[in-house]
Design an enzyme around this catalytic site. Structure first.
Site, PDB file in Angstrom:
ATOM      1  N   HIS A  17       0.840  -1.209   0.000  1.00 17.80           N
ATOM      2  CA  HIS A  17       0.000   0.000   0.000  1.00 17.80           C
ATOM      3  C   HIS A  17       0.873   1.258   0.000  1.00 17.80           C
ATOM      4  O   HIS A  17       0.613   2.224  -0.741  1.00 17.80           O
ATOM      5  CB  HIS A  17      -0.862   0.059   1.274  1.00 17.80           C
ATOM      6  N   LYS A  41     -16.350  -7.624   4.101  1.00 12.91           N
ATOM      7  CA  LYS A  41     -15.426  -8.680   4.509  1.00 12.91           C
ATOM      8  C   LYS A  41     -15.735  -9.068   5.936  1.00 12.91           C
ATOM      9  O   LYS A  41     -16.459  -8.357   6.633  1.00 12.91           O
ATOM     10  CB  LYS A  41     -13.985  -8.163   4.440  1.00 12.91           C
ATOM     11  N   ARG A  91      -1.224  -5.989  -8.641  1.00 12.53           N
ATOM     12  CA  ARG A  91      -0.140  -6.891  -8.218  1.00 12.53           C
ATOM     13  C   ARG A  91       0.142  -7.956  -9.261  1.00 12.53           C
ATOM     14  O   ARG A  91       1.282  -8.337  -9.477  1.00 12.53           O
ATOM     15  CB  ARG A  91      -0.517  -7.579  -6.895  1.00 12.53           C
ATOM     16  N   SER A 128      -3.085  -7.646   2.847  1.00 10.23           N
ATOM     17  CA  SER A 128      -3.316  -7.495   4.290  1.00 10.23           C
ATOM     18  C   SER A 128      -3.767  -8.815   4.892  1.00 10.23           C
ATOM     19  O   SER A 128      -3.381  -9.164   6.009  1.00 10.23           O
ATOM     20  CB  SER A 128      -4.376  -6.416   4.541  1.00 10.23           C
TER      21      SER A 128
HETATM   22  O1  PNS Z   1      -8.647  -3.010   0.267  1.00  5.48           O
HETATM   23  P1  PNS Z   1      -9.874  -3.537  -0.422  1.00  5.48           P
HETATM   24  O2  PNS Z   1     -10.805  -4.161   0.592  1.00  5.48           O
HETATM   25  O3  PNS Z   1      -9.548  -4.459  -1.551  1.00  5.48           O
HETATM   26  O4  PNS Z   1     -10.640  -2.264  -1.061  1.00  5.48           O
HETATM   27  C1  PNS Z   1     -11.816  -2.425  -1.829  1.00  5.48           C
HETATM   28  C2  PNS Z   1     -12.488  -1.052  -2.078  1.00  5.48           C
HETATM   29  C3  PNS Z   1     -12.769  -0.356  -0.770  1.00  5.48           C
HETATM   30  C4  PNS Z   1     -11.546  -0.189  -2.893  1.00  5.48           C
HETATM   31  C5  PNS Z   1     -13.796  -1.334  -2.879  1.00  5.48           C
HETATM   32  O5  PNS Z   1     -14.511  -2.337  -2.238  1.00  5.48           O
HETATM   33  C6  PNS Z   1     -14.675  -0.093  -3.017  1.00  5.48           C
HETATM   34  O6  PNS Z   1     -14.356   0.817  -3.750  1.00  5.48           O
HETATM   35  N1  PNS Z   1     -15.779  -0.067  -2.243  1.00  5.48           N
HETATM   36  C7  PNS Z   1     -16.693   1.044  -2.208  1.00  5.48           C
HETATM   37  C8  PNS Z   1     -18.093   0.668  -2.670  1.00  5.48           C
HETATM   38  C9  PNS Z   1     -18.279   1.007  -4.123  1.00  5.48           C
HETATM   39  O7  PNS Z   1     -18.092   2.126  -4.560  1.00  5.48           O
HETATM   40  N2  PNS Z   1     -18.623  -0.030  -4.886  1.00  5.48           N
HETATM   41  C10 PNS Z   1     -18.755   0.065  -6.312  1.00  5.48           C
HETATM   42  C11 PNS Z   1     -17.377  -0.115  -6.934  1.00  5.48           C
HETATM   43  S1  PNS Z   1     -17.517  -0.587  -8.556  1.00  5.48           S
END
Ligand code: PNS
Length: 162
Positions: A17, A41, A91, A128
């Site tokens: 990150h 999650k 990644r 993570s």
């Molecule tokens: O670290 P992560 O858990 O992989 O992050 C995922 C995250 C937070 C980037 C993604 O789940 C997100 O953007 N969530 C917000 C909800 C949203 O906008 N959903 C539509 C996305 S297409």
């Protein structure tokens, strides 16, 4: 003025990150690290405040970084904060399908562009969730997370054993 979001759960922040945040900070005027409040999650290991504090500490050397929470749609948070870009680290090929889908959805919803940065090879296996698992069973995570995060992980899992 260019404002980018680096969104995620950051439970906890890893060197992967940090690599993406640092490289974003060189490309945009301001970078907002957007910590999701309601991840899809299982229960988080660290509270939001703990995750925010760790992010603050490990990005303290960067002048143009803010750490904020968000819930709901990322594009709504982006609009409310005047952000014109989302930055994600890729990644491996396995990240690509889902990231592409999210980038296209966010573009459709709001017009915001997503920029992908290739993760530095030394961090390409890091997540993570794997770091939590290694730390949970007493493995050495010192090459995967900043020292203060490694300390917090050790403390958290030692607390669990008491
Ligand atoms: O670290 P992560 O858990 O992989 O992050 C995922 C995250 C937070 C980037 C993604 O789940 C997100 O953007 N969530 C917000 C909800 C949203 O906008 N959903 C539509 C996305 S297409």
């Amino acid at each position: 003025m260019s404002i980018a979001l680096c969104p995620g759960s950051f439970d906890p922040v890893t060197f992967g990150h940090l690599d993406i945040i640092e490289r974003s900070s060189r490309q945009f005027d301001d970078v907002i690290v957007a910590v999701i409040r309601n991840p899809q999650k299982a229960q988080s290991l660290f509270t939001l405040d703990e995750r925010q504090q760790m992010l603050r500490d490990v990005t303290a050397h960067l002048p143009n970084i803010q750490i904020e929470f968000f819930k709901g749609l990322l594009v709504d948070f982006a609009r409310d904060h005047g952000a014109n870009a989302i930055v994600k680290g890729l990644r491996a090929v396995s990240d690509f399908d889902y990231e592409l889908q999210m980038a296209q959805m966010n573009q459709r919803l709001s017009g915001i562009e997503t920029f992908f940065i290739s993760t530095s090879p030394q961090h390409s296996f890091l997540s993570s969730s794997l770091v939590r698992e290694v730390a949970r069973f007493g493995g050495d995570v010192s090459s995967m997370v900043p020292p203060l995060v490694a300390k917090r992980l050790n403390e958290r899992f030692l607390e669990g054993e008491r």
